[in-house]
Design a protein around this motif. Structure first.
Motif, mmCIF file in Angstrom:
data_model
loop_
_atom_site.group_PDB
_atom_site.id
_atom_site.type_symbol
_atom_site.label_atom_id
_atom_site.label_comp_id
_atom_site.label_asym_id
_atom_site.label_seq_id
_atom_site.Cartn_x
_atom_site.Cartn_y
_atom_site.Cartn_z
ATOM 1 N N SER A 2 0.836 -1.186 0.000
ATOM 2 C CA SER A 2 0.000 0.000 0.000
ATOM 3 C C SER A 2 0.880 1.249 0.000
ATOM 4 O O SER A 2 1.937 1.290 0.624
ATOM 5 C CB SER A 2 -0.901 0.019 1.236
ATOM 6 O OG SER A 2 -1.789 -1.065 1.227
ATOM 7 N N LEU A 3 0.431 2.280 -0.707
ATOM 8 C CA LEU A 3 1.150 3.541 -0.784
ATOM 9 C C LEU A 3 0.457 4.560 0.114
ATOM 10 O O LEU A 3 -0.772 4.651 0.137
ATOM 11 C CB LEU A 3 1.169 4.034 -2.226
ATOM 12 C CG LEU A 3 2.133 5.168 -2.564
ATOM 13 C CD1 LEU A 3 3.580 4.711 -2.407
ATOM 14 C CD2 LEU A 3 1.890 5.647 -3.997
ATOM 15 N N LEU A 13 9.738 9.602 11.492
ATOM 16 C CA LEU A 13 10.001 8.209 11.148
ATOM 17 C C LEU A 13 10.849 7.655 12.289
ATOM 18 O O LEU A 13 11.913 8.204 12.587
ATOM 19 C CB LEU A 13 10.756 8.114 9.826
ATOM 20 C CG LEU A 13 11.040 6.719 9.281
ATOM 21 C CD1 LEU A 13 9.763 6.086 8.738
ATOM 22 C CD2 LEU A 13 12.111 6.753 8.189
ATOM 23 N N ARG A 14 10.367 6.605 12.958
ATOM 24 C CA ARG A 14 11.040 6.117 14.160
ATOM 25 C C ARG A 14 11.643 4.731 13.950
ATOM 26 O O ARG A 14 11.215 3.980 13.071
ATOM 27 C CB ARG A 14 10.065 6.112 15.344
ATOM 28 C CG ARG A 14 9.532 7.509 15.650
ATOM 29 C CD ARG A 14 8.830 7.595 16.989
ATOM 30 N NE ARG A 14 8.295 8.926 17.226
ATOM 31 C CZ ARG A 14 8.995 9.959 17.690
ATOM 32 N NH1 ARG A 14 10.271 9.788 18.016
ATOM 33 N NH2 ARG A 14 8.430 11.149 17.861
ATOM 34 N N VAL A 15 12.632 4.410 14.783
ATOM 35 C CA VAL A 15 13.323 3.126 14.646
ATOM 36 C C VAL A 15 12.459 1.966 15.124
ATOM 37 O O VAL A 15 12.645 0.831 14.698
ATOM 38 C CB VAL A 15 14.675 3.132 15.389
ATOM 39 C CG1 VAL A 15 15.620 4.148 14.764
ATOM 40 C CG2 VAL A 15 14.493 3.425 16.878
ATOM 41 N N GLU A 38 1.837 -3.460 8.466
ATOM 42 C CA GLU A 38 0.905 -2.619 9.197
ATOM 43 C C GLU A 38 0.428 -3.335 10.456
ATOM 44 O O GLU A 38 0.098 -4.520 10.410
ATOM 45 C CB GLU A 38 -0.299 -2.277 8.311
ATOM 46 C CG GLU A 38 -1.271 -1.309 8.931
ATOM 47 C CD GLU A 38 -2.376 -0.901 7.967
ATOM 48 O OE1 GLU A 38 -3.375 -0.328 8.441
ATOM 49 O OE2 GLU A 38 -2.246 -1.162 6.744
ATOM 50 N N GLN A 39 0.417 -2.614 11.582
ATOM 51 C CA GLN A 39 -0.013 -3.183 12.852
ATOM 52 C C GLN A 39 -1.418 -2.694 13.218
ATOM 53 O O GLN A 39 -1.850 -1.606 12.803
ATOM 54 C CB GLN A 39 0.973 -2.817 13.961
ATOM 55 C CG GLN A 39 2.359 -3.387 13.763
ATOM 56 C CD GLN A 39 3.285 -3.155 14.933
ATOM 57 O OE1 GLN A 39 4.340 -3.768 15.008
ATOM 58 N NE2 GLN A 39 2.928 -2.279 15.859
ATOM 59 N N ALA A 40 -2.083 -3.452 14.042
ATOM 60 C CA ALA A 40 -3.445 -3.115 14.453
ATOM 61 C C ALA A 40 -3.494 -1.868 15.327
ATOM 62 O O ALA A 40 -4.536 -1.211 15.430
ATOM 63 C CB ALA A 40 -4.076 -4.299 15.200
ATOM 64 N N ASP A 41 -2.359 -1.513 15.954
ATOM 65 C CA ASP A 41 -2.343 -0.356 16.858
ATOM 66 C C ASP A 41 -2.104 0.968 16.136
ATOM 67 O O ASP A 41 -1.935 2.012 16.762
ATOM 68 C CB ASP A 41 -1.297 -0.550 17.954
ATOM 69 C CG ASP A 41 0.124 -0.701 17.397
ATOM 70 O OD1 ASP A 41 0.309 -0.633 16.165
ATOM 71 O OD2 ASP A 41 1.058 -0.890 18.208
ATOM 72 N N GLY A 42 -2.066 0.953 14.799
ATOM 73 C CA GLY A 42 -1.917 2.181 14.042
ATOM 74 C C GLY A 42 -0.503 2.504 13.597
ATOM 75 O O GLY A 42 -0.286 3.508 12.905
ATOM 76 N N TRP A 43 0.458 1.680 13.972
ATOM 77 C CA TRP A 43 1.828 1.854 13.509
ATOM 78 C C TRP A 43 2.045 1.050 12.236
ATOM 79 O O TRP A 43 1.431 0.010 12.028
ATOM 80 C CB TRP A 43 2.825 1.393 14.568
ATOM 81 C CG TRP A 43 2.946 2.321 15.741
ATOM 82 C CD1 TRP A 43 2.271 2.244 16.920
ATOM 83 C CD2 TRP A 43 3.800 3.465 15.844
ATOM 84 N NE1 TRP A 43 2.632 3.258 17.760
ATOM 85 C CE2 TRP A 43 3.584 4.031 17.122
ATOM 86 C CE3 TRP A 43 4.718 4.075 14.994
ATOM 87 C CZ2 TRP A 43 4.258 5.164 17.573
ATOM 88 C CZ3 TRP A 43 5.388 5.210 15.442
ATOM 89 C CH2 TRP A 43 5.160 5.742 16.706
ATOM 90 N N ALA A 44 2.963 1.540 11.384
ATOM 91 C CA ALA A 44 3.303 0.806 10.165
ATOM 92 C C ALA A 44 4.793 0.950 9.885
ATOM 93 O O ALA A 44 5.381 2.029 10.064
ATOM 94 C CB ALA A 44 2.497 1.322 8.983
ATOM 95 N N LEU A 45 5.392 -0.155 9.465
ATOM 96 C CA LEU A 45 6.768 -0.138 8.977
ATOM 97 C C LEU A 45 6.714 0.241 7.508
ATOM 98 O O LEU A 45 5.986 -0.382 6.728
ATOM 99 C CB LEU A 45 7.417 -1.507 9.147
ATOM 100 C CG LEU A 45 8.851 -1.669 8.615
ATOM 101 C CD1 LEU A 45 9.825 -0.783 9.380
ATOM 102 C CD2 LEU A 45 9.286 -3.136 8.699
ATOM 103 N N ARG A 58 3.177 6.628 12.370
ATOM 104 C CA ARG A 58 1.783 6.522 12.785
ATOM 105 C C ARG A 58 0.903 6.830 11.577
ATOM 106 O O ARG A 58 1.023 7.886 10.954
ATOM 107 C CB ARG A 58 1.474 7.514 13.900
ATOM 108 C CG ARG A 58 2.044 7.126 15.237
ATOM 109 C CD ARG A 58 1.338 5.940 15.868
ATOM 110 N NE ARG A 58 -0.033 6.269 16.285
ATOM 111 C CZ ARG A 58 -0.882 5.390 16.777
ATOM 112 N NH1 ARG A 58 -0.538 4.120 16.896
ATOM 113 N NH2 ARG A 58 -2.086 5.777 17.145
ATOM 114 N N LEU A 59 0.030 5.919 11.240
ATOM 115 C CA LEU A 59 -0.763 6.068 10.032
ATOM 116 C C LEU A 59 -1.765 7.211 10.101
ATOM 117 O O LEU A 59 -2.253 7.671 9.065
ATOM 118 C CB LEU A 59 -1.481 4.754 9.715
ATOM 119 C CG LEU A 59 -0.571 3.627 9.196
ATOM 120 C CD1 LEU A 59 -1.363 2.346 9.017
ATOM 121 C CD2 LEU A 59 0.105 4.037 7.894
ATOM 122 N N ASN A 60 -2.082 7.710 11.319
ATOM 123 C CA ASN A 60 -3.020 8.829 11.394
ATOM 124 C C ASN A 60 -2.398 10.143 10.920
ATOM 125 O O ASN A 60 -3.082 11.161 10.841
ATOM 126 C CB ASN A 60 -3.601 8.976 12.803
ATOM 127 C CG ASN A 60 -2.552 9.225 13.873
ATOM 128 O OD1 ASN A 60 -1.365 9.369 13.574
ATOM 129 N ND2 ASN A 60 -2.972 9.248 15.123
#
Length: 249
Positions: A2-3, A13-15, A38-45, A58-60
């Motif tokens: 996904s883009l 951008l965090r480690v 993508e994680q359920a808690d709203g974080w994504a690598l 954070r995807l938000n």
């Protein structure tokens, strides 16, 4: 994959997927990335489209888009209305091509490096050092170099240790020209700092703040304190060809 596209003026951008963890870089408004995980808690690598750098967001602070959209780079910070919302955007942000930010903020630079480098770097004078930063609200040494070259539509890697492997080596400081990259190492030989050659005896770099200091074959001398601060280890010259070199790494 996904883009996603950054929808805030700057996003860390965090480690690791935690607000308390190190910020390793930043997205500027309009920059894009591919989601790796993508994680359920709203974080994504994610992997940054511009330089391939990876980290957690954070995807938000982003929105998903179906494909890469035509964008133009802003060459001056400005207040811009995008999708009905007013944003104060730093230099280097990307906005849709159909939006006019006014005040010549989106006019691409023109001229030789001897003109472009002083003009573009002056936009960041005295901006404070911030580890991982890439904007006029705070920037680090390699982020400063990367964004200056982005404004010339040239793609450099994110970190100094990555930037040193691209371009052509300049054997002597006496042969350096405006826009050459200057790299500095620690006593163990690890590359720890990078700046931009302005003119004989002058370097612009971010150390505490974006500043101009004295330069000689041994390295940098602080222009105010007179103290030696960095040891010169290599000079590299980059051009539009660096894009091809970087993409092959």
């Amino acid at each position: 994959m996904s883009l996603i596209i950054c929808r805030v003026s700057q996003a860390p951008l965090r480690v690791l997927p935690d607000h308390r963890k190190e910020m390793c870089s930043q997205f500027l408004f309009g920059e894009t990335a591919e989601i790796i995980k993508e994680q359920a808690d709203g974080w994504a690598l994610v992997s940054c489209t511009w330089d391939g750098y990876e980290g957690w967001v954070r995807l938000n602070q982003f929105k998903k888009i179906p494909a890469q959209v035509p964008q133009k780079i802003m060459y001056q910070k400005a207040s811009v209305e995008v999708e009905g919302k007013e944003h104060f955007l730093p230099t280097g942000s990307e906005i849709p091509c159909n939006i006019n930010p006014g005040d010549e903020a989106a006019l691409p630079p023109a001229g030789e490096l001897s003109f472009l480098i002083p003009a573009l770097t002056s936009l960041y004078m005295h901006v404070p050092y911030c580890w991982g930063g890439r904007s006029q609200f705070g920037i680090d040494c390699s982020g400063f170099v990367q964004v200056i070259f982005k404004l010339m539509e040239m793609s450099l890697p994110r970190d100094a240790r990555q930037q040193i492997v691209v371009g052509e080596k300049v054997e002597q400081l006496a042969k350096a020209t405006c826009g050459d990259l200057l790299f500095f190492d620690d006593p163990d030989g690890s590359v720890t700092h990078v700046g931009i050659f302005l003119s004989p005896g002058k370097i612009i770099h971010c150390s505490g703040e974006v500043r101009i200091d004295h330069l000689d074959v041994d390295g940098i001398t602080h222009s105010e304190t007179g103290k030696r601060t960095h040891h010169l280890c290599m000079i590299k010259r980059v051009s539009s060809a660096v894009i091809n070199e970087f993409s092959s790494l």
